[in-house]
Design a protein around this motif. Structure first.
Motif, PDB file in Angstrom:
ATOM      1  N   VAL A   5     -41.650  37.548   8.542  1.00  0.00           N
ATOM      2  CA  VAL A   5     -42.654  37.114   8.945  1.00  0.00           C
ATOM      3  C   VAL A   5     -43.539  38.302   9.834  1.00  0.00           C
ATOM      4  O   VAL A   5     -44.425  37.870  10.503  1.00  0.00           O
ATOM      5  CB  VAL A   5     -42.452  35.751  10.049  1.00  0.00           C
ATOM      6  N   GLY A   6     -43.034  39.471   9.660  1.00  0.00           N
ATOM      7  CA  GLY A   6     -43.686  40.490  10.243  1.00  0.00           C
ATOM      8  C   GLY A   6     -43.188  40.936  11.629  1.00  0.00           C
ATOM      9  O   GLY A   6     -41.909  41.156  11.457  1.00  0.00           O
ATOM     10  N   THR A   7     -43.825  41.106  12.488  1.00  0.00           N
ATOM     11  CA  THR A   7     -43.308  41.865  13.664  1.00  0.00           C
ATOM     12  C   THR A   7     -42.723  40.800  14.460  1.00  0.00           C
ATOM     13  O   THR A   7     -43.112  39.443  14.741  1.00  0.00           O
ATOM     14  CB  THR A   7     -44.604  42.518  14.615  1.00  0.00           C
ATOM     15  N   ASP A   8     -41.619  41.049  15.202  1.00  0.00           N
ATOM     16  CA  ASP A   8     -40.996  40.163  16.231  1.00  0.00           C
ATOM     17  C   ASP A   8     -41.916  40.204  17.379  1.00  0.00           C
ATOM     18  O   ASP A   8     -41.636  40.889  18.387  1.00  0.00           O
ATOM     19  CB  ASP A   8     -39.812  40.765  16.431  1.00  0.00           C
ATOM     20  N   GLY A  34     -38.680  31.905   0.703  1.00  0.00           N
ATOM     21  CA  GLY A  34     -39.326  31.443   2.263  1.00  0.00           C
ATOM     22  C   GLY A  34     -40.515  32.007   2.515  1.00  0.00           C
ATOM     23  O   GLY A  34     -41.499  32.640   1.722  1.00  0.00           O
ATOM     24  N   HIS A  35     -40.681  32.129   3.941  1.00  0.00           N
ATOM     25  CA  HIS A  35     -42.137  32.815   4.413  1.00  0.00           C
ATOM     26  C   HIS A  35     -42.234  34.423   4.188  1.00  0.00           C
ATOM     27  O   HIS A  35     -41.406  34.982   4.669  1.00  0.00           O
ATOM     28  CB  HIS A  35     -42.189  32.581   5.887  1.00  0.00           C
ATOM     29  N   MET A  93     -45.748  40.734   3.994  1.00  0.00           N
ATOM     30  CA  MET A  93     -46.726  41.116   2.840  1.00  0.00           C
ATOM     31  C   MET A  93     -46.877  42.834   2.684  1.00  0.00           C
ATOM     32  O   MET A  93     -47.040  42.981   1.594  1.00  0.00           O
ATOM     33  CB  MET A  93     -47.931  40.336   3.288  1.00  0.00           C
ATOM     34  N   GLU A  94     -46.815  43.206   3.703  1.00  0.00           N
ATOM     35  CA  GLU A  94     -47.193  44.738   3.702  1.00  0.00           C
ATOM     36  C   GLU A  94     -45.688  45.067   2.964  1.00  0.00           C
ATOM     37  O   GLU A  94     -45.883  46.311   2.108  1.00  0.00           O
ATOM     38  CB  GLU A  94     -46.760  45.413   5.109  1.00  0.00           C
ATOM     39  N   ILE A  95     -44.601  44.650   3.232  1.00  0.00           N
ATOM     40  CA  ILE A  95     -43.214  45.162   2.335  1.00  0.00           C
ATOM     41  C   ILE A  95     -43.421  44.675   0.825  1.00  0.00           C
ATOM     42  O   ILE A  95     -43.121  45.486   0.069  1.00  0.00           O
ATOM     43  CB  ILE A  95     -41.969  44.466   2.801  1.00  0.00           C
ATOM     44  N   LEU A  96     -43.994  43.608   0.604  1.00  0.00           N
ATOM     45  CA  LEU A  96     -44.016  43.109  -0.736  1.00  0.00           C
ATOM     46  C   LEU A  96     -45.246  44.021  -1.434  1.00  0.00           C
ATOM     47  O   LEU A  96     -44.739  44.683  -2.456  1.00  0.00           O
ATOM     48  CB  LEU A  96     -44.632  41.881  -0.883  1.00  0.00           C
ATOM     49  N   ALA A 110     -41.613  29.746  -1.593  1.00  0.00           N
ATOM     50  CA  ALA A 110     -42.266  30.817  -0.690  1.00  0.00           C
ATOM     51  C   ALA A 110     -43.627  30.495  -0.309  1.00  0.00           C
ATOM     52  O   ALA A 110     -44.483  29.782  -1.052  1.00  0.00           O
ATOM     53  CB  ALA A 110     -42.114  32.104  -1.310  1.00  0.00           C
ATOM     54  N   GLN A 111     -44.026  30.858   0.848  1.00  0.00           N
ATOM     55  CA  GLN A 111     -45.288  30.830   1.212  1.00  0.00           C
ATOM     56  C   GLN A 111     -45.796  32.245   1.712  1.00  0.00           C
ATOM     57  O   GLN A 111     -45.030  33.171   2.277  1.00  0.00           O
ATOM     58  CB  GLN A 111     -45.386  29.974   2.619  1.00  0.00           C
ATOM     59  N   PHE A 112     -47.195  32.623   1.494  1.00  0.00           N
ATOM     60  CA  PHE A 112     -47.544  33.964   1.707  1.00  0.00           C
ATOM     61  C   PHE A 112     -48.918  33.908   2.679  1.00  0.00           C
ATOM     62  O   PHE A 112     -49.576  33.063   2.644  1.00  0.00           O
ATOM     63  CB  PHE A 112     -47.944  34.687   0.463  1.00  0.00           C
ATOM     64  N   GLY A 113     -49.093  35.077   3.222  1.00  0.00           N
ATOM     65  CA  GLY A 113     -50.422  34.994   4.057  1.00  0.00           C
ATOM     66  C   GLY A 113     -50.536  36.023   5.126  1.00  0.00           C
ATOM     67  O   GLY A 113     -49.514  36.701   5.371  1.00  0.00           O
TER      68      GLY A 113
END
Length: 262
Positions: A67-70, A106-107, A113-116, A128-131
């Motif tokens: 989900v990105g940055t902690d 999952g999310h 998304m950057e990794i994908l 799965a959900q993307f955004g």
């Protein structure tokens, strides 16, 4: 740092296949500076190990890929540090010609998304959900090159809709717009990613790396004729390899080729 000492990722080798798992499920695999450093080291190992030919990148647990940055860690420390190779040690790495397969469970938000986008293939679970929620909290997705990658990977209008609205999309929609190769039932993400890996592993490793380098580097050359006459180091290495002779020989002898990567 030895791979067995990683705390925030799992480095699992099975023959020529590496499975690299973001391992912070308690925070939906959100990443902080220590995790970025470990992942950078892991991708360095993958790049340098001649016995490893394909890498699957996934997230621990069923709730999230990443989900990105902690943000809680960031709020507590104020530490934005990332290695020179970028978010998760991959988004600013432009010389890795071995394939990367994202297995999304999952999310998959923000940095996920950057990794994908930095991976070559993507498989996701139906749930799965993307955004890219950054604009909804006053920010933009500047950290990992996604704003530069997306219009090179999917249609510009689809990219704009993702980036400007911050609205989440389903796996089916992510597949429709070209963010993914396939969507599979829950529980089948890693098995399908492994099938993709097996198909790649049936090919000559230097041929795979040459193909990836030519495709990605030629995108930086606007003129098609010039792009076709550029010099690509991985392609030169492939043409001079034992495998380039083994392939035609195996075909003529009606047997499976024995690739050595040399």
């Amino acid at each position: 740092m030895h791979a067995s000492r990683y705390r925030h990722c799992l480095y699992e080798v099975e023959g020529p296949l590496l499975t690299l798992t973001l391992n912070r499920p308690h925070v939906l695999n959100a990443l902080h500076p220590a995790a970025h450093r470990e992942l950078a080291d892991a991708f360095d190992r993958y790049a340098a190990d001649p016995d490893l030919r394909v890498c699957i990148v996934t997230g621990a647990g069923e709730r999230a890929f990443c989900v990105g940055t902690d943000l809680k860690e960031l709020a507590a420390t104020g530490d934005h540090a990332k290695p020179p190779t970028g978010f998760a040690g991959i988004t600013h790495r432009f010389d890795l010609w071995k394939p990367l397969i994202a297995a999304v469970n999952g999310h998959c938000l923000g940095g996920g998304m950057e990794i994908l986008a930095a991976c070559d293939l993507g498989v996701a679970s139906e749930d799965a959900q993307f955004g890219l929620p950054e604009p909804r909290v006053g920010l933009a997705a500047l950290g990992g090159g996604l704003l530069q990658r997306l219009p090179r990977q999917i249609a510009a209008k689809d990219a704009m809709a993702l980036v400007l609205t911050g609205a989440p999309i389903t796996a089916a929609e992510a597949r429709r717009i070209g963010l993914l190769n396939e969507v599979v039932p829950p529980g089948q993400v890693l098995p399908r990613a492994r099938q993709f890996a097996a198909e790649i592993l049936a090919c000559a490793p230097l041929a795979v790396q040459a193909s990836k380098q030519v495709m990605l580097q030629s995108m930086a050359v606007a003129d098609l004729q010039q792009a076709m006459h550029e010099r690509y180091e991985a392609a030169q290495r492939m043409l001079a390899s034992d495998d380039a002779r083994e392939g035609p020989r195996a075909f003529a002898e009606k047997r499976s080729p024995r690739w050595t990567g040399r």
